[in-house]
Each structure stands twice: as structure tokens, then as C-alpha cells.
Design an enzyme around this catalytic site. Structure first.
Site, short mmCIF file in Angstrom:
data_model
loop_
_atom_site.label_atom_id
_atom_site.label_comp_id
_atom_site.label_asym_id
_atom_site.label_seq_id
_atom_site.Cartn_x
_atom_site.Cartn_y
_atom_site.Cartn_z
NE ARG A 1 -6.68 -5.48 -0.39
CZ ARG A 1 -6.15 -4.38 -0.88
NH1 ARG A 1 -6.25 -4.11 -2.17
NH2 ARG A 1 -5.54 -3.54 -0.10
CE LYS B 1 -4.55 0.17 6.93
NZ LYS B 1 -5.56 0.11 5.86
NE ARG C 1 -5.64 -5.74 7.36
CZ ARG C 1 -4.64 -5.25 6.64
NH1 ARG C 1 -3.68 -4.58 7.19
NH2 ARG C 1 -4.61 -5.44 5.34
NE ARG D 1 -3.27 0.94 -3.06
CZ ARG D 1 -3.39 0.32 -1.90
NH1 ARG D 1 -3.22 0.99 -0.79
NH2 ARG D 1 -3.71 -0.95 -1.87
NE ARG E 1 -1.08 -3.43 -2.34
CZ ARG E 1 -1.47 -3.11 -1.11
NH1 ARG E 1 -0.96 -2.05 -0.51
NH2 ARG E 1 -2.38 -3.82 -0.47
P1 AP5 Z 1 -3.58 4.15 1.00
O1 AP5 Z 1 -2.92 5.15 1.90
O2 AP5 Z 1 -2.72 3.33 0.11
O3 AP5 Z 1 -4.58 3.24 1.85
P2 AP5 Z 1 -4.26 2.10 2.92
O4 AP5 Z 1 -5.26 2.28 4.01
O5 AP5 Z 1 -2.82 2.13 3.34
O6 AP5 Z 1 -4.59 0.86 2.05
P3 AP5 Z 1 -3.78 -0.54 1.87
O7 AP5 Z 1 -4.32 -1.25 0.67
O8 AP5 Z 1 -2.31 -0.36 1.87
O9 AP5 Z 1 -4.23 -1.23 3.09
P4 AP5 Z 1 -4.52 -2.65 3.16
O10 AP5 Z 1 -4.94 -2.58 4.55
O11 AP5 Z 1 -5.48 -3.33 2.32
O12 AP5 Z 1 -3.19 -3.36 2.64
P5 AP5 Z 1 -1.86 -3.75 3.36
O13 AP5 Z 1 -0.75 -3.30 2.53
O14 AP5 Z 1 -1.91 -3.36 4.79
O15 AP5 Z 1 -4.68 4.95 0.14
C1 AP5 Z 1 -5.45 4.29 -0.86
C2 AP5 Z 1 -5.59 5.22 -2.10
O16 AP5 Z 1 -6.39 6.34 -1.75
C3 AP5 Z 1 -4.25 5.77 -2.60
O17 AP5 Z 1 -4.31 5.80 -4.00
C4 AP5 Z 1 -4.19 7.21 -2.03
O18 AP5 Z 1 -3.47 8.09 -2.87
C5 AP5 Z 1 -5.66 7.58 -1.97
N1 AP5 Z 1 -6.00 8.42 -0.83
C6 AP5 Z 1 -5.56 8.28 0.46
N2 AP5 Z 1 -6.13 9.21 1.25
C7 AP5 Z 1 -6.95 9.95 0.45
C8 AP5 Z 1 -7.84 11.06 0.69
N3 AP5 Z 1 -7.99 11.62 1.91
N4 AP5 Z 1 -8.53 11.55 -0.37
C9 AP5 Z 1 -8.39 11.01 -1.60
N5 AP5 Z 1 -7.57 9.97 -1.89
C10 AP5 Z 1 -6.87 9.43 -0.87
O19 AP5 Z 1 -1.99 -5.35 3.32
C11 AP5 Z 1 -1.90 -6.07 2.10
C12 AP5 Z 1 -2.16 -7.53 2.38
O20 AP5 Z 1 -1.16 -8.05 3.30
C13 AP5 Z 1 -3.50 -7.82 3.08
O21 AP5 Z 1 -4.57 -7.93 2.16
C14 AP5 Z 1 -3.19 -9.16 3.78
O22 AP5 Z 1 -3.21 -10.23 2.87
C15 AP5 Z 1 -1.74 -8.97 4.23
N6 AP5 Z 1 -1.67 -8.37 5.58
C16 AP5 Z 1 -1.14 -7.16 5.92
N7 AP5 Z 1 -1.24 -6.95 7.24
C17 AP5 Z 1 -1.86 -8.06 7.76
C18 AP5 Z 1 -2.26 -8.43 9.08
N8 AP5 Z 1 -2.07 -7.62 10.13
N9 AP5 Z 1 -2.87 -9.63 9.25
C19 AP5 Z 1 -3.05 -10.48 8.21
N10 AP5 Z 1 -2.72 -10.17 6.92
C20 AP5 Z 1 -2.11 -8.97 6.71
#
Ligand code: AP5
Length: 234
Positions: free
Chosen positions: A176, A18, A93, A132, A165
Site C-alpha cells: 500500500r 485521518k 488520492r 490497528r 482490516r
Molecule cells: P487511522 O486514523 O486509522 O489512519 P488513517 O490515516 O485513517 O489510515 P487508513 O488506513 O484508514 O487510511 P488509508 O488511507 O490507507 O485507508 P482508507 O480506508 O482511506 O490511524 C492509524 C492507526 O494509528 C490507528 O491504529 C490509530 O489508533 C493510530 N493513531 C492515529 N493517530 C495516532 C497518533 N497521533 N499517535 C499514535 N497512534 C495514532 O482506504 C482503504 C483502501 O480503499 C485504499 O487502500 C484504496 O484501495 C481504497 N481507496 C480509498 N480511497 C480511495 C481513493 N480516493 N482513491 C482510490 N482508492 C481509494
């Protein structure tokens, strides 16, 4: 938000891509990118009351409670720079968050127009998260094998340093996924039932996933949410 505002919800499990795709889609579609994970990390870094509350949940790989998350996101949506439309990344989420978003948008005469869904199998999510690296200035994501930066430890986009991270440690990654995948699947079902889900194969290269997302979003048109550009494979 105004009645003219476009709202897209980018769906994907943790690590699906994402944060990689959302800024590209935002730029191409002229939308504001809002990521609740980035908002929480900024609050933790600045030690705001919200950040202090959120930190424990994030460190354990748990979701921050709905009440805090919904308030933060809806407050952000009311700011003037969201008037031109948004792409949401990491929200909703839970079904509770999805319903709160629907209700807040309905009050403004708006609804979620499309929910593009980056589908990636669980084993690949673990590999992507544990390799990552994120840039300190703007959270641009890289991967030590799948998407390495041109210069080790330095962001290609803004030159800031890269770090791992806290919640990408192997033990937290599994926690997670265990905690977050069941509510995430309910959110996918919510948008499927609403007729706005567009599923895209997230196992392809980053460029191909971008192309598929853009093709599906542009093909599905602006007005009719039932007019899917890509069949729902979820
Ligand atoms: P990346 O693009 O970083 O993936 P992502 O889907 O953005 O993953 P996140 O970890 O950021 O999502 P998340 O949902 O766990 O965390 P968030 O920050 O929202 O890609 C991942 C890796 O793959 C990278 O290294 C990239 O280079 C690689 N990659 C990407 N596409 C690729 C491809 N096509 N081929 C190969 N490699 C690829 O949330 C963090 C924390 O915040 C949560 O755990 C929670 O505690 C809290 N939080 C956030 N939002 C909420 C909510 N709405 N409700 C409650 N808690 C929340």
C-alpha cells in the site's frame, strides 16, 4: 453543494491518523465527514457492483481507479446532507482526483478552503497500520499499543467488536505504501501550489494532533486561504 459550503480536505499517508482525527474535526467544525475508504468498505460488505469492482484493488493495497472513485465521491457530495460543508478523508488520492474535485466545486462556485496535512514518517506509518484494530459498526480506529480500547476487542464509542482490516496485514501494508505514497505526494504538492495546505506534526499524541489541527484551522480564518495558521513544513 452550495456557494456557502465549506470543503476541507484532510491529507495524510495511509495510517497517518485521518480516520482518527476526521470525526473529531467534523464534530467540532459542524461538517459532514466523508471517507472514501469507508464508502468502499460498505460497498464491498453489501456486495454492490462497485464493491465487487473495488475489492481486488483494496485487497492488494492498490488505489481503486480514478473513474470509479471520482464518480462515487461526486455523487455523494450532491446529496443534501453535504450542503452544510464536508471534511473529506482519503480523497483525493491522485492529482486526477484533485483536479476533478476542483472542477466539480468550481461549477458550484465553491473551492477547497483548506487542506490540513497530518505529516508522519514512513516507519511510523508501518507501526500504526500493522497494530490497528477497527470497530465493525462505525470504523472507529484503535491500536493495540498506541491507542488501546478500554476493553480488549470492544469499541469504546459504540460497543461493537473490533477486527483487523485485510489490508493491514504486514505484506499488504508495504505494498500500500509503495503504491500510494508517490501519487499522494503529488496531491500534497497540488494543494501547496493552491496555497491551502496546512501541515501539522502527526507524530505527537492523538490529543495534541487534534489541538494543532483545530488551532491551525481556526487561526487560518474562514476567507483567505493564503492566511496559514501553521507554516507548511511538508
Ligand atoms: P487511522 O486514523 O486509522 O489512519 P488513517 O490515516 O485513517 O489510515 P487508513 O488506513 O484508514 O487510511 P488509508 O488511507 O490507507 O485507508 P482508507 O480506508 O482511506 O490511524 C492509524 C492507526 O494509528 C490507528 O491504529 C490509530 O489508533 C493510530 N493513531 C492515529 N493517530 C495516532 C497518533 N497521533 N499517535 C499514535 N497512534 C495514532 O482506504 C482503504 C483502501 O480503499 C485504499 O487502500 C484504496 O484501495 C481504497 N481507496 C480509498 N480511497 C480511495 C481513493 N480516493 N482513491 C482510490 N482508492 C481509494
Amino acid at each position: 453543494m452550495s456557494t456557502q459550503s465549506k470543503v476541507l480536505v484532510l491529507l495524510g499517508a495511509p495510517g497517518a491518523g485521518k480516520g482518527t482525527q476526521a470525526p473529531i474535526l467534523a464534530e467540532r467544525l459542524g461538517l459532514l465527514h466523508l471517507a472514501t475508504g469507508d464508502m468502499f468498505r460498505a460497498a464491498v460488505r453489501d456486495a454492490t457492483p462497485l464493491g465487487v469492482l473495488a475489492k481486488g484493488y483494496m485487497d492488494r493495497g492498490e488505489l481503486v481507479p480514478d473513474e470509479l472513485t471520482i464518480r462515487m465521491l461526486l455523487d455523494r457530495l450532491r446529496r443534501p446532507d453535504a450542503e452544510g460543508g464536508v471534511i473529506l478523508d482519503g480523497f483525493p488520492r491522485t492529482v486526477g482526483q484533485a483536479r476533478a474535485l476542483d472542477a466539480a466545486l468550481a461549477a458550484e462556485g465553491v473551492r477547497v478552503e483548506r487542506a490540513p496535512y497530518i505529516e508522519v514518517p514512513q516507519g511510523e506509518l508501518v507501526r500504526r497500520l500493522s497494530g490497528r484494530w477497527i470497530c465493525r459498526a462505525n470504523s472507529h480506529p484503535f491500536h493495540d499499543q498506541l491507542n488501546p480500547p478500554r476493553v480488549a476487542g470492544v469499541c469504546d464509542e459504540d460497543g461493537s467488536d473490533l477486527y483487523q482490516r485485510q489490508d493491514d496485514r504486514a505484506d499488504v501494508v508495504q505494498a500500500r505504501l509503495d503504491a500510494q505514497l508517490p501519487p499522494f505526494r503529488e496531491v500534497v504538492d497540488h494543494y501547496r501550489a493552491a496555497g491551502v495546505l496546512i501541515a501539522v506534526d502527526g507524530t505527537k499524541s492523538i490529543d495534541l494532533v487534534t489541538k494543532e489541527l483545530l488551532a491551525a484551522l481556526l487561526a487560518s480564518g474562514d476567507g483567505d486561504p493564503s492566511a496559514h495558521g501553521t507554516p507548511d513544513r511538508a
